[in-house]
Design an enzyme around this catalytic site. Structure first.
Site, PDB file in Angstrom:
ATOM      1  N   GLU A 102     -14.770   7.611  18.350  1.00 30.92           N
ATOM      2  CA  GLU A 102     -15.805   8.615  18.622  1.00 30.92           C
ATOM      3  C   GLU A 102     -15.321   9.582  19.689  1.00 30.92           C
ATOM      4  O   GLU A 102     -14.667   9.162  20.658  1.00 30.92           O
ATOM      5  CB  GLU A 102     -17.073   7.924  19.141  1.00 30.92           C
ATOM      6  N   ASP A 103     -15.701  10.856  19.559  1.00 33.33           N
ATOM      7  CA  ASP A 103     -15.396  11.801  20.634  1.00 33.33           C
ATOM      8  C   ASP A 103     -16.171  11.449  21.891  1.00 33.33           C
ATOM      9  O   ASP A 103     -15.640  11.442  22.995  1.00 33.33           O
ATOM     10  CB  ASP A 103     -15.677  13.250  20.183  1.00 33.33           C
ATOM     11  N   ASP A 106     -23.077   8.996  23.725  1.00 34.54           N
ATOM     12  CA  ASP A 106     -24.134   9.509  24.598  1.00 34.54           C
ATOM     13  C   ASP A 106     -25.260   8.467  24.609  1.00 34.54           C
ATOM     14  O   ASP A 106     -25.199   7.483  25.336  1.00 34.54           O
ATOM     15  CB  ASP A 106     -24.541  10.887  24.039  1.00 34.54           C
ATOM     16  N   LYS A 134     -21.036   8.361  28.298  1.00 34.75           N
ATOM     17  CA  LYS A 134     -22.041   8.703  29.321  1.00 34.75           C
ATOM     18  C   LYS A 134     -22.884   7.460  29.603  1.00 34.75           C
ATOM     19  O   LYS A 134     -23.908   7.248  28.927  1.00 34.75           O
ATOM     20  CB  LYS A 134     -22.953   9.816  28.812  1.00 34.75           C
ATOM     21  N   PHE A 155     -23.855  18.025  29.548  1.00 33.17           N
ATOM     22  CA  PHE A 155     -23.347  18.496  28.255  1.00 33.17           C
ATOM     23  C   PHE A 155     -21.943  19.053  28.447  1.00 33.17           C
ATOM     24  O   PHE A 155     -21.713  19.893  29.327  1.00 33.17           O
ATOM     25  CB  PHE A 155     -24.269  19.569  27.678  1.00 33.17           C
ATOM     26  N   ASP A 162     -17.857  20.402  20.676  1.00 41.82           N
ATOM     27  CA  ASP A 162     -18.233  21.814  20.494  1.00 41.82           C
ATOM     28  C   ASP A 162     -19.611  22.133  21.044  1.00 41.82           C
ATOM     29  O   ASP A 162     -20.421  21.241  21.322  1.00 41.82           O
ATOM     30  CB  ASP A 162     -18.232  22.144  19.002  1.00 41.82           C
ATOM     31  N   ARG A 168     -14.118  23.393  20.393  1.00 33.59           N
ATOM     32  CA  ARG A 168     -13.394  22.155  20.057  1.00 33.59           C
ATOM     33  C   ARG A 168     -11.915  22.243  20.418  1.00 33.59           C
ATOM     34  O   ARG A 168     -11.276  21.234  20.686  1.00 33.59           O
ATOM     35  CB  ARG A 168     -13.500  21.860  18.554  1.00 33.59           C
TER      36      ARG A 168
END
Ligand code: 5GP
Length: 181
Positions: A102-103, A106, A134, A155, A162, A168
């Site tokens: 995963e990027d 959250d 996070k 954020f 992105d 990105r």
């Protein structure tokens, strides 16, 4: 470049490309020990994980497979919680050591959904590797075993992440500073 505008928002760099590289290298070293000889199947979650997958896999010289899936569209600056079914998974999962890439994690809703979908396919093991995590936003119990960088609940864009399609390809990580003036 230390600050950037994307659509209606301004961002400033707070993690450099070198720091991202070092964190991914540490993660790759840790994962090499765990997965050597197990021929893991890495599943990158598009679109954001393309960057992390490349940076991690080029530092992980073990026998492995990599594929990508698409699960959700995400717009704006907060997580919607709405995810779609896994799209594009053609590999046999049963008996495999699966690592979801995963990027960013959250709330954790997206990885929860993916893990539930994959668990039905009876892998030998499943773990999660994330470029960013996070902890203050995270709402679930399952461990995120492999995290490159922990960040505050802000954020961010860059390194695959992105804002409405832009950002990105920025190297390093940029955090929101506010609306553009
Ligand atoms: P979660 O389901 O863990 O709440 O969120 C996962 C997805 O939300 C990520 O894959 C990403 O697409 C999006 N997301 C969450 N936080 C951020 C952020 O700070 N920046 C960007 N660009 N996307 C985010």
């Amino acid at each position: 470049m230390n600050s950037v505008r994307l659509h209606d928002l301004s961002f400033e760099q707070f993690i450099t490309e070198e720091e991202v590289d070092q964190a991914v290298q540490r993660l790759a070293d840790e994962m090499r020990v765990k997965y050597e000889g197990k021929r893991p199947l890495f599943i990158g979650v598009l679109n954001g994980a393309f960057y992390f997958a490349t940076e991690l896999l080029k530092r992980l010289p073990i026998e492995c497979e990599i594929t990508f899936v698409k699960v959700a569209s995400y717009h704006g600056t907060s997580s919607t919680g709405h995810v779609l079914d896994l799209i594009g998974l053609n590999e046999r999962i049963e008996g495999r050591h699966v690592v979801v890439l995963e990027d960013i994690v959250d709330t954790g809703n997206t990885v929860r959904h993916i893990l539930d979908a994959l668990a039905h396919l009876r892998p030998a093991s499943i773990s999660i590797a994330a470029l960013l995590f996070k902890p203050d936003a995270y709402k679930h119990d399952m461990p995120i075993e492999h995290v490159a960088i922990r960040i505050p609940n802000v954020f961010v864009v860059g390194s695959g992440l992105d804002h409405d399609g832009l950002g990105r390809n920025l190297t390093g990580i940029y955090r929101i500073t506010g609306p553009t003036s």
